[in-house]
Motif scaffolding. Structure first.
Motif, PDB file in Angstrom:
ATOM      1  N   GLY A  15       0.817  -1.207   0.000  1.00 41.47           N
ATOM      2  CA  GLY A  15       0.000   0.000   0.000  1.00 41.47           C
ATOM      3  C   GLY A  15       0.849   1.255   0.000  1.00 41.47           C
ATOM      4  O   GLY A  15       0.553   2.225  -0.712  1.00 41.47           O
ATOM      5  N   GLY A  16       1.925   1.255   0.796  1.00 36.07           N
ATOM      6  CA  GLY A  16       2.820   2.402   0.818  1.00 36.07           C
ATOM      7  C   GLY A  16       3.546   2.608  -0.491  1.00 36.07           C
ATOM      8  O   GLY A  16       3.843   3.746  -0.876  1.00 36.07           O
ATOM      9  N   ARG A  17       3.820   1.501  -1.193  1.00 35.59           N
ATOM     10  CA  ARG A  17       4.566   1.596  -2.449  1.00 35.59           C
ATOM     11  C   ARG A  17       3.701   2.109  -3.592  1.00 35.59           C
ATOM     12  O   ARG A  17       4.134   2.970  -4.366  1.00 35.59           O
ATOM     13  CB  ARG A  17       5.143   0.226  -2.815  1.00 35.59           C
ATOM     14  CG  ARG A  17       6.041   0.277  -4.043  1.00 35.59           C
ATOM     15  CD  ARG A  17       6.664  -1.063  -4.362  1.00 35.59           C
ATOM     16  NE  ARG A  17       5.706  -2.006  -4.922  1.00 35.59           N
ATOM     17  CZ  ARG A  17       5.358  -3.148  -4.370  1.00 35.59           C
ATOM     18  NH1 ARG A  17       5.881  -3.502  -3.202  1.00 35.59           N
ATOM     19  NH2 ARG A  17       4.494  -3.956  -4.946  1.00 35.59           N
ATOM     20  N   ILE A  18       2.464   1.580  -3.740  1.00 33.82           N
ATOM     21  CA  ILE A  18       1.647   1.972  -4.886  1.00 33.82           C
ATOM     22  C   ILE A  18       0.845   3.238  -4.600  1.00 33.82           C
ATOM     23  O   ILE A  18       0.363   3.878  -5.524  1.00 33.82           O
ATOM     24  CB  ILE A  18       0.707   0.834  -5.345  1.00 33.82           C
ATOM     25  CG1 ILE A  18      -0.351   0.521  -4.277  1.00 33.82           C
ATOM     26  CG2 ILE A  18       1.488  -0.400  -5.701  1.00 33.82           C
ATOM     27  CD1 ILE A  18      -1.343  -0.546  -4.718  1.00 33.82           C
ATOM     28  N   LEU A  38      -3.994  -6.533  -4.097  1.00 35.01           N
ATOM     29  CA  LEU A  38      -4.137  -5.086  -3.961  1.00 35.01           C
ATOM     30  C   LEU A  38      -3.964  -4.402  -5.304  1.00 35.01           C
ATOM     31  O   LEU A  38      -3.213  -4.877  -6.168  1.00 35.01           O
ATOM     32  CB  LEU A  38      -3.102  -4.521  -2.981  1.00 35.01           C
ATOM     33  CG  LEU A  38      -3.555  -4.329  -1.524  1.00 35.01           C
ATOM     34  CD1 LEU A  38      -3.901  -5.681  -0.914  1.00 35.01           C
ATOM     35  CD2 LEU A  38      -2.444  -3.673  -0.706  1.00 35.01           C
ATOM     36  N   GLU A  39      -4.652  -3.266  -5.437  1.00 35.15           N
ATOM     37  CA  GLU A  39      -4.587  -2.505  -6.676  1.00 35.15           C
ATOM     38  C   GLU A  39      -4.830  -1.034  -6.352  1.00 35.15           C
ATOM     39  O   GLU A  39      -5.573  -0.706  -5.414  1.00 35.15           O
ATOM     40  CB  GLU A  39      -5.674  -3.026  -7.616  1.00 35.15           C
ATOM     41  CG  GLU A  39      -5.655  -2.498  -9.024  1.00 35.15           C
ATOM     42  CD  GLU A  39      -6.720  -3.193  -9.862  1.00 35.15           C
ATOM     43  OE1 GLU A  39      -6.429  -4.250 -10.445  1.00 35.15           O
ATOM     44  OE2 GLU A  39      -7.859  -2.688  -9.905  1.00 35.15           O
ATOM     45  N   ARG A  40      -4.207  -0.141  -7.106  1.00 40.18           N
ATOM     46  CA  ARG A  40      -4.492   1.280  -6.961  1.00 40.18           C
ATOM     47  C   ARG A  40      -5.978   1.525  -7.194  1.00 40.18           C
ATOM     48  O   ARG A  40      -6.566   0.980  -8.128  1.00 40.18           O
ATOM     49  CB  ARG A  40      -3.669   2.066  -7.965  1.00 40.18           C
ATOM     50  CG  ARG A  40      -4.008   3.555  -8.038  1.00 40.18           C
ATOM     51  CD  ARG A  40      -3.375   4.392  -6.963  1.00 40.18           C
ATOM     52  NE  ARG A  40      -1.931   4.288  -7.006  1.00 40.18           N
ATOM     53  CZ  ARG A  40      -1.132   4.893  -7.891  1.00 40.18           C
ATOM     54  NH1 ARG A  40      -1.664   5.658  -8.834  1.00 40.18           N
ATOM     55  NH2 ARG A  40       0.173   4.740  -7.822  1.00 40.18           N
ATOM     56  N   PHE A  41      -6.584   2.342  -6.337  1.00 36.05           N
ATOM     57  CA  PHE A  41      -8.008   2.641  -6.473  1.00 36.05           C
ATOM     58  C   PHE A  41      -8.196   3.988  -7.144  1.00 36.05           C
ATOM     59  O   PHE A  41      -7.553   4.977  -6.769  1.00 36.05           O
ATOM     60  CB  PHE A  41      -8.681   2.655  -5.095  1.00 36.05           C
ATOM     61  CG  PHE A  41     -10.151   2.978  -5.143  1.00 36.05           C
ATOM     62  CD1 PHE A  41     -11.062   2.053  -5.605  1.00 36.05           C
ATOM     63  CD2 PHE A  41     -10.616   4.224  -4.727  1.00 36.05           C
ATOM     64  CE1 PHE A  41     -12.419   2.341  -5.655  1.00 36.05           C
ATOM     65  CE2 PHE A  41     -11.964   4.530  -4.772  1.00 36.05           C
ATOM     66  CZ  PHE A  41     -12.868   3.578  -5.236  1.00 36.05           C
ATOM     67  N   LEU A  42      -9.080   4.022  -8.143  1.00 36.05           N
ATOM     68  CA  LEU A  42      -9.403   5.268  -8.824  1.00 36.05           C
ATOM     69  C   LEU A  42     -10.678   5.842  -8.225  1.00 36.05           C
ATOM     70  O   LEU A  42     -11.695   5.137  -8.113  1.00 36.05           O
ATOM     71  CB  LEU A  42      -9.611   5.035 -10.324  1.00 36.05           C
ATOM     72  CG  LEU A  42      -8.412   4.528 -11.130  1.00 36.05           C
ATOM     73  CD1 LEU A  42      -8.808   4.391 -12.600  1.00 36.05           C
ATOM     74  CD2 LEU A  42      -7.222   5.452 -10.989  1.00 36.05           C
TER      75      LEU A  42
END
Length: 449
Positions: free
Chosen positions: A148-151, A199-203
């Motif tokens: 989470g911190g990375r992406i 996990l995935e970046r959320f838009l």
């Protein structure tokens, strides 16, 4: 062509498949639970087999009972509809072991398409735009926090085996991620029997665009345009339309080509959708692939003239696609409203019961897919859908006017019954929706009266 086909489903999709069978000269066979003995799909089929009590796990999800019904009735093929067993590769394997054709993708393809983490890896290798995230299951909370911190936040935690809007949680900071990770794992294990998450970046507030594809056994893959599914509650679709008012002609061609490439990369066969998230600047991102017919398939049928259920069956028989991409012609605009027995005023809580009055709308450009009639029971054991209402017009404005008229005509009554009719009318009157500017956060920002 098959002589006899069993529909391993219920409700409006079972009725829809029965009608396709009739037009193809196939004898349709229904299955039903004790709660559905007097349902329309049972009445319309040539034969019907009871497969268990009301609970889905003891009937529509009970593989031995479904297979037994197919063998007993002499079915050569099984159409799973959507939901229930439609994306279960084990069920597809059992069908094959019993000499029954499963109408859908092969089990290995279904398994890959159904595993969101695997699909991400395949799409990255195929060169599709994929949001930053993980392509392997996240093994621990500490690993989730590091990723989470990375992406970067916000992130979305998704069940690897999820679907239908379930198994998703959004986290906007490390504290929320702790809760989201643990809850999603627990829910995924309970719902899907698979606790893996990624996990995935959320838009924030993109559009949800899905592209309808068809693929046969001979390497032919085509797309039939896209549907905009951005009006949602709890990540589940409520209104769908096609074509999307957000896409230019060039971007539409790009996203369609990407969907075909995705289907080719995963070795898909049958009817399915490739799902994308679209940002306001036109950038689109691969989200997932669904290996089944979709609830909103009538939207594509209305603008393309292609019977998608019949196409599924023809592909399963071994016929090549009757269309090339150059032959696909999309005309006009279509919109679908899901009419559910739900109370929008109580966060769309289901309101099961008996329909004492049922009057579907009619007229130019209107289609109603339903399993209901007066005295039909909306069971608490299953989905609360009463009908799918579809309006087509030569342009978007005409389709919207026809949908408003159809919603006004529709009559549904019953003790304690609440429906989404007025909710849909409120959405269609909202100026943001009318301008074609609704995003996935539409209900949060523009809650219709």
């Amino acid at each position: 062509m098959f002589e006899r086909l069993l529909i391993a489903n219920r409700g409006e999709i079972a009725v829809r498949v029965i009608r396709a069978c009739r037009e193809l000269g196939i004898s349709p066979i229904a299955v039903y639970s004790a709660a559905d003995a007097d349902s329309l799909h049972v009445e319309l089929a040539d034969d019907a087999v009871c497969i268990g009590p009301a609970a889905a796990k003891a009937s529509y999800l009970h593989i031995p009972n479904v297979i037994g019904a197919a063998v007993k009735s002499g079915a050569q093929a099984i159409h799973p509809g959507y939901g229930f067993l439609s994306e279960d590769p084990y069920f597809a394997e059992i069908c094959a072991e019993n000499g029954i054709v499963f109408i859908g993708p092969p089990p290995d393809v279904m398994e890959s398409a159904g595993d969101k983490a695997i699909t991400r890896r395949v799409m990255i290798e195929a060169g599709l735009p994929v949001l930053p995230g993980t392509s392997e299951a996240v093994a621990s909370l500490d690993e989730a926090l590091t990723i989470g911190g990375r992406i970067g936040y916000p992130v979305v935690v998704k069940a690897a085996a999820g679907g239908g809007g379930r198994g998703i949680a959004v986290a906007r900071d490390p504290h929320q991620l702790r809760t989201a990770y643990l809850e999603t794992r627990r829910n995924a294990q309970a719902i899907f029997g698979d606790g893996r998450v990624y996990l995935e970046r959320f838009l924030d507030g993109p559009r949800h665009i899905e592209v309808q594809i068809l693929a046969d056994d001979y390497g032919n893959v085509i797309h039939l345009g896209e549907r905009d599914c951005s009006v949602q509650r709890r990540h589940q679709k409520l209104i769908e339309e096609g074509p999307s008012p957000a896409l230019t002609a060039d971007r539409r061609a790009e996203i369609g080509t990407a969907a075909v490439r995705a289907a080719e990369a995963i070795g898909y066969r049958g009817a399915g959708t490739v799902e994308f998230l679209l940002e306001d600047d036109g950038q689109f991102w691969f989200m997932e692939m669904n290996g089944r017919i979709q609830v909103e398939h009538p939207v594509t049928e209305a603008i393309s003239g292609v019977d998608l259920v019949a196409a599924q069956i023809r592909i399963a028989v071994g016929e090549p696609l009757a269309l090339t991409q150059e032959m696909v012609s999309l005309t006009g605009h279509a919109i679908e409203c899901r009419i559910n027995a739900e109370d929008p005023g109580r966060d769309f809580a289901p309101t099961p019961g008996v329909l004492t009055a049922y009057r579907p709308p009619d007229g130019p450009g209107i289609r109603v897919d339903s399993h209901c009639r007066p005295d039909a029971r909306i069971s608490p054991h299953y989905d609360s859908m009463i009908a799918k209402l579809i309006a087509w017009g030569p342009d978007r404005d005409t389709a919207l006017r026809r949908m408003r008229r159809a919603l006004d005509e529709m009559r549904l009554d019953g003790p304690g019954l609440r429906t989404t009719i007025d909710f849909h009318r409120g959405v269609l009157d909202d100026p943001v929706f009318c301008r074609g500017e609704a995003h996935t956060d539409f209900l949060t920002r523009r809650r219709p009266a």
